[in-house]
Design a protein around this motif. Structure first.
Motif, short mmCIF file in Angstrom:
data_model
loop_
_atom_site.label_atom_id
_atom_site.label_comp_id
_atom_site.label_asym_id
_atom_site.label_seq_id
_atom_site.Cartn_x
_atom_site.Cartn_y
_atom_site.Cartn_z
N MET A 187 54.01 29.30 56.92
CA MET A 187 53.75 30.48 56.10
C MET A 187 52.83 30.24 55.40
N ILE A 188 51.85 31.09 55.25
CA ILE A 188 50.36 30.97 54.26
C ILE A 188 50.56 32.11 53.44
N VAL A 189 50.51 31.78 52.10
CA VAL A 189 50.11 33.18 51.24
C VAL A 189 48.66 33.39 51.34
N ALA A 190 48.58 34.47 51.43
CA ALA A 190 47.16 35.03 51.74
C ALA A 190 46.25 35.19 50.55
N THR A 191 45.02 34.69 50.77
CA THR A 191 44.09 34.40 49.76
C THR A 191 42.84 35.39 50.19
#
Length: 232
Positions: A187-191
């Motif tokens: 799970m990647i926190v979107a930037t």
């Protein structure tokens, strides 16, 4: 719409940044340096304080809030924040947690702890309460605040027009936040620099109109001979 966000980490800041132009945003964080930086970087009201304390929430005028999002790095604090919000407001509350056990407890009695919606970042997908079909290509979607705010998950195919773009380049939708990217088991926190790849599952939060616009860009298209071209 007035939105109170408690926790100015990557997730909280991303939500505030994407919604600041069209909503009244208040961000609460314990770190005074973070609060000062937000004051100059975003068009939001940034307050230093503990979101679990009613006094801090009252300073943020939470009684007038439509939506409160607790996204600190502390699961228990996020649950307490939602409970505190409910004592002073009718706002819809969202808690972000990492522990799946908390989500399972909440799901066993939805509405427990004063949490209207709970997102567990340890799950492989954004778990939602209601599955609907009015947004094409959507995996799951949930509506908050009478449908004014929606959260949806989309799977991105190799022919999608946003495949290969960064979040910054793909983010041309008013009042829309790219909340997360699920890539395999990660799970990647979107930037802004996050690249959207084929096979990714994208979780977005935003106004109903913006989520619908996003859906339109990733739905199947039709060729001139009427054959369906899958672009999702």
């Amino acid at each position: 719409m007035r939105i109170v966000i408690v926790g100015a980490g990557e997730v909280g800041r991303a939500i505030a940044s994407n919604l600041e132009d069209s909503h009244d945003i208040v961000v609460i964080d314990r770190d005074p340096e973070v609060v000062e930086e937000l004051t100059y970087a975003l068009d939001v009201l940034a307050l230093q304080g503990d979101g679990t304390e009613l006094g801090t929430l009252e300073e943020a005028d939470v009684s007038a809030a439509d939506l409160a999002i607790a996204c600190t790095d502390d699961d228990e604090a996020n649950v307490v924040i939602c409970g505190a919000v409910k004592t002073a407001s009718d706002a819809f509350t969202i808690a972000r947690v990492r522990r799946r056990s908390l989500l399972e407890t909440w799901e066993g009695s939805q509405g427990a702890f004063g949490v209207d919606f709970m997102v567990c970042t340890d799950l492989l997908t954004a778990r939602t309460i209601v599955r609907i079909s009015d947004l094409p290509a959507t995996q799951d979607v949930d509506a908050f605040v009478g449908g004014l705010v929606r959260m949806a998950e989309f799977e991105i195919g190799s022919e999608s027009p946003i495949a290969g773009l960064t979040v910054e380049d793909a983010d041309c939708y008013e009042s829309l936040t790219f909340a997360g990217v699920f890539r395999g088991e990660e799970m990647i926190v979107a930037t802004g620099e996050t690249e959207i790849r084929p096979g990714d599952r994208i979780v977005v939060i935003g106004s109903s109109a913006s989520v619908s616009d996003f859906a339109t860009d990733v739905v199947p298209a039709m060729t001139d001979d009427g054959n369906e071209v899958v672009v999702v």
